[in-house]
Each structure stands twice: as C-alpha cells, then as structure tokens.
Write a protein that holds these residues in place. Structure first.
Motif, PDB file in Angstrom:
ATOM      1  N   GLY A   3       5.621  -0.808  -7.933  1.00 36.71           N
ATOM      2  CA  GLY A   3       5.034   0.468  -7.501  1.00 36.71           C
ATOM      3  C   GLY A   3       6.106   1.341  -6.857  1.00 36.71           C
ATOM      4  O   GLY A   3       7.307   1.059  -6.950  1.00 36.71           O
ATOM      5  N   PHE A   4       5.690   2.405  -6.203  1.00 38.39           N
ATOM      6  CA  PHE A   4       6.638   3.208  -5.432  1.00 38.39           C
ATOM      7  C   PHE A   4       5.960   3.783  -4.208  1.00 38.39           C
ATOM      8  O   PHE A   4       4.729   3.803  -4.135  1.00 38.39           O
ATOM      9  CB  PHE A   4       7.302   4.294  -6.286  1.00 38.39           C
ATOM     10  CG  PHE A   4       6.340   5.230  -6.968  1.00 38.39           C
ATOM     11  CD1 PHE A   4       5.947   6.408  -6.345  1.00 38.39           C
ATOM     12  CD2 PHE A   4       5.837   4.927  -8.217  1.00 38.39           C
ATOM     13  CE1 PHE A   4       5.050   7.270  -6.964  1.00 38.39           C
ATOM     14  CE2 PHE A   4       4.945   5.789  -8.857  1.00 38.39           C
ATOM     15  CZ  PHE A   4       4.549   6.969  -8.218  1.00 38.39           C
ATOM     16  N   ALA A   5       6.788   4.204  -3.251  1.00 37.57           N
ATOM     17  CA  ALA A   5       6.309   4.720  -1.958  1.00 37.57           C
ATOM     18  C   ALA A   5       5.457   3.696  -1.204  1.00 37.57           C
ATOM     19  O   ALA A   5       4.578   4.065  -0.424  1.00 37.57           O
ATOM     20  CB  ALA A   5       5.560   6.035  -2.139  1.00 37.57           C
ATOM     21  N   CYS A   6       5.722   2.403  -1.431  1.00 38.64           N
ATOM     22  CA  CYS A   6       5.001   1.343  -0.705  1.00 38.64           C
ATOM     23  C   CYS A   6       5.440   1.333   0.762  1.00 38.64           C
ATOM     24  O   CYS A   6       6.595   1.642   1.067  1.00 38.64           O
ATOM     25  CB  CYS A   6       5.343  -0.028  -1.284  1.00 38.64           C
ATOM     26  SG  CYS A   6       4.727  -0.295  -2.936  1.00 38.64           S
ATOM     27  N   LEU A   7       4.525   0.906   1.649  1.00 45.55           N
ATOM     28  CA  LEU A   7       4.855   0.774   3.074  1.00 45.55           C
ATOM     29  C   LEU A   7       6.160  -0.010   3.264  1.00 45.55           C
ATOM     30  O   LEU A   7       7.013   0.368   4.063  1.00 45.55           O
ATOM     31  CB  LEU A   7       3.696   0.072   3.807  1.00 45.55           C
ATOM     32  CG  LEU A   7       3.929  -0.227   5.280  1.00 45.55           C
ATOM     33  CD1 LEU A   7       4.050   1.055   6.103  1.00 45.55           C
ATOM     34  CD2 LEU A   7       2.810  -1.100   5.849  1.00 45.55           C
ATOM     35  N   GLU A   8       6.304  -1.112   2.500  1.00 48.96           N
ATOM     36  CA  GLU A   8       7.503  -1.962   2.624  1.00 48.96           C
ATOM     37  C   GLU A   8       8.802  -1.196   2.378  1.00 48.96           C
ATOM     38  O   GLU A   8       9.823  -1.471   2.999  1.00 48.96           O
ATOM     39  CB  GLU A   8       7.381  -3.126   1.643  1.00 48.96           C
ATOM     40  CG  GLU A   8       8.513  -4.121   1.721  1.00 48.96           C
ATOM     41  CD  GLU A   8       8.239  -5.359   0.862  1.00 48.96           C
ATOM     42  OE1 GLU A   8       7.229  -6.037   1.103  1.00 48.96           O
ATOM     43  OE2 GLU A   8       9.024  -5.636  -0.054  1.00 48.96           O
ATOM     44  N   SER A   9       8.740  -0.194   1.475  1.00 47.83           N
ATOM     45  CA  SER A   9       9.972   0.546   1.193  1.00 47.83           C
ATOM     46  C   SER A   9      10.292   1.556   2.302  1.00 47.83           C
ATOM     47  O   SER A   9      11.348   2.176   2.297  1.00 47.83           O
ATOM     48  CB  SER A   9       9.901   1.218  -0.180  1.00 47.83           C
ATOM     49  OG  SER A   9       8.870   2.174  -0.201  1.00 47.83           O
ATOM     50  N   TYR A  10       9.400   1.681   3.284  1.00 44.79           N
ATOM     51  CA  TYR A  10       9.666   2.525   4.461  1.00 44.79           C
ATOM     52  C   TYR A  10      10.011   1.700   5.702  1.00 44.79           C
ATOM     53  O   TYR A  10      10.754   2.151   6.558  1.00 44.79           O
ATOM     54  CB  TYR A  10       8.445   3.408   4.787  1.00 44.79           C
ATOM     55  CG  TYR A  10       8.188   4.476   3.763  1.00 44.79           C
ATOM     56  CD1 TYR A  10       8.809   5.722   3.872  1.00 44.79           C
ATOM     57  CD2 TYR A  10       7.350   4.237   2.683  1.00 44.79           C
ATOM     58  CE1 TYR A  10       8.576   6.710   2.923  1.00 44.79           C
ATOM     59  CE2 TYR A  10       7.110   5.217   1.731  1.00 44.79           C
ATOM     60  CZ  TYR A  10       7.729   6.450   1.852  1.00 44.79           C
ATOM     61  OH  TYR A  10       7.507   7.423   0.914  1.00 44.79           O
ATOM     62  N   ILE A  11       9.428   0.507   5.823  1.00 44.71           N
ATOM     63  CA  ILE A  11       9.638  -0.242   7.088  1.00 44.71           C
ATOM     64  C   ILE A  11      10.109  -1.679   6.867  1.00 44.71           C
ATOM     65  O   ILE A  11      10.093  -2.471   7.796  1.00 44.71           O
ATOM     66  CB  ILE A  11       8.370  -0.221   7.984  1.00 44.71           C
ATOM     67  CG1 ILE A  11       7.211  -0.987   7.323  1.00 44.71           C
ATOM     68  CG2 ILE A  11       7.967   1.201   8.359  1.00 44.71           C
ATOM     69  CD1 ILE A  11       6.195  -1.489   8.322  1.00 44.71           C
ATOM     70  N   GLY A  12      10.520  -2.032   5.639  1.00 49.23           N
ATOM     71  CA  GLY A  12      11.167  -3.335   5.426  1.00 49.23           C
ATOM     72  C   GLY A  12      12.504  -3.349   6.166  1.00 49.23           C
ATOM     73  O   GLY A  12      13.069  -2.281   6.441  1.00 49.23           O
ATOM     74  N   ASN A  13      13.010  -4.526   6.503  1.00 46.07           N
ATOM     75  CA  ASN A  13      14.248  -4.636   7.291  1.00 46.07           C
ATOM     76  C   ASN A  13      15.419  -3.828   6.736  1.00 46.07           C
ATOM     77  O   ASN A  13      16.154  -3.194   7.491  1.00 46.07           O
ATOM     78  CB  ASN A  13      14.684  -6.102   7.375  1.00 46.07           C
ATOM     79  CG  ASN A  13      13.944  -6.837   8.464  1.00 46.07           C
ATOM     80  OD1 ASN A  13      13.139  -6.235   9.170  1.00 46.07           O
ATOM     81  ND2 ASN A  13      14.197  -8.114   8.608  1.00 46.07           N
ATOM     82  N   MET A  73       0.872  -1.170   0.000  1.00 49.15           N
ATOM     83  CA  MET A  73       0.000   0.000   0.000  1.00 49.15           C
ATOM     84  C   MET A  73       0.918   1.231   0.000  1.00 49.15           C
ATOM     85  O   MET A  73       1.766   1.362   0.886  1.00 49.15           O
ATOM     86  CB  MET A  73      -0.861   0.049   1.270  1.00 49.15           C
ATOM     87  CG  MET A  73      -1.882  -1.058   1.329  1.00 49.15           C
ATOM     88  SD  MET A  73      -3.162  -0.791   2.587  1.00 49.15           S
ATOM     89  CE  MET A  73      -2.396   0.289   3.754  1.00 49.15           C
ATOM     90  N   PRO A  74       0.750   2.132  -0.968  1.00 49.20           N
ATOM     91  CA  PRO A  74       1.569   3.353  -0.934  1.00 49.20           C
ATOM     92  C   PRO A  74       1.167   4.218   0.263  1.00 49.20           C
ATOM     93  O   PRO A  74      -0.029   4.286   0.585  1.00 49.20           O
ATOM     94  CB  PRO A  74       1.210   4.061  -2.245  1.00 49.20           C
ATOM     95  CG  PRO A  74       0.365   3.128  -3.020  1.00 49.20           C
ATOM     96  CD  PRO A  74      -0.193   2.106  -2.089  1.00 49.20           C
ATOM     97  N   ILE A  75       2.150   4.809   0.932  1.00 50.01           N
ATOM     98  CA  ILE A  75       1.791   5.703   2.036  1.00 50.01           C
ATOM     99  C   ILE A  75       2.217   7.133   1.740  1.00 50.01           C
ATOM    100  O   ILE A  75       2.238   7.980   2.620  1.00 50.01           O
ATOM    101  CB  ILE A  75       2.336   5.226   3.408  1.00 50.01           C
ATOM    102  CG1 ILE A  75       3.859   5.115   3.407  1.00 50.01           C
ATOM    103  CG2 ILE A  75       1.693   3.915   3.834  1.00 50.01           C
ATOM    104  CD1 ILE A  75       4.449   5.020   4.818  1.00 50.01           C
ATOM    105  N   ASN A  76       2.566   7.387   0.477  1.00 48.00           N
ATOM    106  CA  ASN A  76       2.975   8.733   0.103  1.00 48.00           C
ATOM    107  C   ASN A  76       2.743   8.948  -1.393  1.00 48.00           C
ATOM    108  O   ASN A  76       2.620   7.984  -2.136  1.00 48.00           O
ATOM    109  CB  ASN A  76       4.468   8.907   0.414  1.00 48.00           C
ATOM    110  CG  ASN A  76       4.762  10.283   0.979  1.00 48.00           C
ATOM    111  OD1 ASN A  76       4.040  11.242   0.695  1.00 48.00           O
ATOM    112  ND2 ASN A  76       5.818  10.365   1.763  1.00 48.00           N
ATOM    113  N   LEU A  77       2.668  10.199  -1.805  1.00 49.13           N
ATOM    114  CA  LEU A  77       2.480  10.492  -3.237  1.00 49.13           C
ATOM    115  C   LEU A  77       3.722  10.145  -4.031  1.00 49.13           C
ATOM    116  O   LEU A  77       3.658   9.623  -5.128  1.00 49.13           O
ATOM    117  CB  LEU A  77       2.177  11.991  -3.424  1.00 49.13           C
ATOM    118  CG  LEU A  77       0.716  12.396  -3.386  1.00 49.13           C
ATOM    119  CD1 LEU A  77       0.607  13.906  -3.619  1.00 49.13           C
ATOM    120  CD2 LEU A  77      -0.087  11.662  -4.458  1.00 49.13           C
TER     121      LEU A  77
END
Ligand SMILES: [Zn+2]
Length: 309
Positions: free
Chosen positions: A181-191, A168-172
């Motif tokens: 995709g981009f700005a996915c939750l995983e790209s902010y809080i993945g290990n 799920m994207p959490i940013n524009l």
C-alpha cells in the motif's frame, strides 16, 4: 497440564528471543539470538529448531516435559494452518508452513501467530490491558504492529490478519509501504522514518533512545520529534477509537520509551479529534511487559490451544 513446561518464541527483525516457562508462566530461562545470520527462511527455521533443542537440553528436560511451543512472527499468519504469508520487513518468506516444519524438526506441538497479536494477548492477560473489555495494543519499532481485544477476546479477523494498525493509510497520497500500500501509518512513524526526521531536525544522526532521553530533559528539538510522531499516531488512533470504542490503548516497543511527551500528544489529539463519548472512555497506557511480551504471548498461545486458558 501440571508440571508441563512451555516454550515461547518471538521472532523480530533483529532478535530471535526464546524462553522456557513453567506451567504458571514464570520464566525459567531466556535466550536471545541475532537474526542477521539467518538470511533464508530455511536457515531461520533451522535456527529456531536449534534454539528449542538447546533450551530443552540445558534444562535437562525431555520433549514429553514440554506442552508445546508458541511462536510470534512479524507478519500476517494463517493461524489455523500455521502458515506465514509474508513479512513486510523480512524479505524471502511467501506462504511458509512454519508450524508444520517446526513440528517435524522438533517433535513438539508448535503454534504460530502474528507477533503483535501475541504481545496484545500477553498485555491483556498479564499487563497493561488486564481487566479491559475492549483494548487496542500497538508495538512501535521498525514496523508498527497492532492487536485487538474485543469483548474480552483476541480478535483475529476473517483471515486472521486483523489489527494491522501500522498499515492503515493516514493520507490520500504518500510513500509506498513494504505491505504494497502507500501512505501507511508505518511509513510515517516506523523507526526508519523517525530516524530520517531526527536527522532533519538535528542535522545529524542520533539514536532514538538518546532522542528520548533528550526529550525527558526538555530538549526542544527532541520534543519536536516526539510531538510529530505523537500527532501522526494520534490521528490514526482517533479513527481506531471512533471505530472500536475501546476502553484502553496500550503502546509498547522501543518508541514507547519516548515517555510523557509522546503520550501527552497522543492523548491531546484523541481528546480534541475523537467523538466525545469514545474519547471520554479511552485511556492510553504504556505496555508493561516490554521485551518479554512476545515470548509470554507465545506461551499463552500454547495454553490457549491446549485448553488451559
Ligand atoms: Zn503498509
């Protein structure tokens, strides 16, 4: 059904975990293999078949003693046809008919599903989501997986790919993600992303489990790291809570060991930002089954397909 054994398998980025269960889903044996030696899908499927043969042989069983094998895989799965579409964090897999290949190689009934769905199924039947009507389960690791229980059933969606909370994207705008995709939750809080944050905050590399221990001892930098992770995850969960109105959220995976500081932040964000009615209902729990959830979920999948659930 009686006295039949079940095999549960969980394939992750690091380990292939396989377990033999009795018909009441008690562990008879558990084995872990490193996945690093299997670079291609073919060799990995061969490795899974070998592991199945080994566990059957070592327990002096025959194929006819086994009800089936259930396998969790880290990506979207065509559950009906047993096809793995692709894995965001393991390259080289495109529309592989895993269940068919494994059926042929092992002579067993084989069923596959997304690993987070199986974790969710296990937590719902036997863990922290037991008794819930509507639950959202997450696994936090290299990837961020999710599974949904809606009206007491695992919800798979129109092409069996529902529950991908990590994507799920959490940013524009934001970083490109392995899913396309981009700005996915995983790209902010993945290990990997948390490790980068740790390096920025501490000016050196520290393993995440050590950062969790430091946070438990009130280290302010460690607390800052987990509060940042909790804030981002909390924002994503506010959308989930408003959309699905779940009674429980269950969080597992290594990062869930960050403990109170992480969970408090998530709860704080949900309470302050989700709609009042939904926020008042939902409770956030740590997953109960830990590393066993995927294997148990695999066994539950076999039971589900055999009409045993
Ligand atoms: Zn993504």
């Amino acid at each position: 059904m009686k006295n039949k054994y079940i095999i549960g398998i969980d394939l992750g980025g690091t380990y292939l975990k396989i377990a033999l269960f009795d018909s009441s889903l008690r562990f008879k044996e558990k084995k872990f293999f490193s996945t690093s030696e299997f670079s291609q899908p073919e060799s990995l499927i061969d490795g899974i078949a070998e592991a199945v043969f080994e566990i059957i042989k070592e327990n002096k069983l025959k194929n006819s003693d086994i009800l089936g094998a259930g396998l969790g895989l880290p990506g979207p799965i065509d559950v009906k046809n047993g096809v793995a579409h692709f894995f965001p964090n393991i390259p080289g897999w495109i529309d592989v008919p895993v269940a068919k290949i494994l059926r042929k190689k092992t002579g067993l009934e084989v069923f596959i599903d997304n690993d987070a769905n199986l974790m969710c199924l296990a937590e719902f039947r036997m863990g922290s989501a037991k008794g819930a009507k509507n639950a959202v389960c997450l696994t936090l690791g290299t990837g961020v997986g999710g599974g949904l229980i809606i009206e007491g059933k695992l919800y798979r969606g129109s092409s069996y790919a529902a529950g991908e909370i990590g994507h799920m994207p959490i940013n524009l705008k934001g970083r490109p993600c392995n899913c396309g995709g981009f700005a996915c939750l995983e790209s902010y809080i993945g290990n990997r992303r948390i490790a980068t944050l740790v390096k920025k905050v501490f000016k050196k590399d520290i393993p995440l489990d050590e950062v969790s221990r430091m946070a438990a001892k009130n280290n302010s930098k460690a607390i800052r790291v987990w509060e940042d992770v909790g804030a981002k995850l909390g924002v994503a969960l506010v959308s989930v809570v408003n959309l699905l109105n779940p009674d429980r959220i269950v969080i597992g995976g290594g990062v869930a060991n960050a403990g109170r500081v992480l969970f408090s932040k998530i709860e704080e964000v949900i309470i302050t930002r989700a709609m009042v009615v939904q926020a008042a209902k939902v409770k956030v729990f740590k997953a109960k089954l830990g590393n066993d959830a995927g294997m148990l979920g695999g066994a539950l999948l076999v039971k589900e397909h055999s009409g045993g659930l």
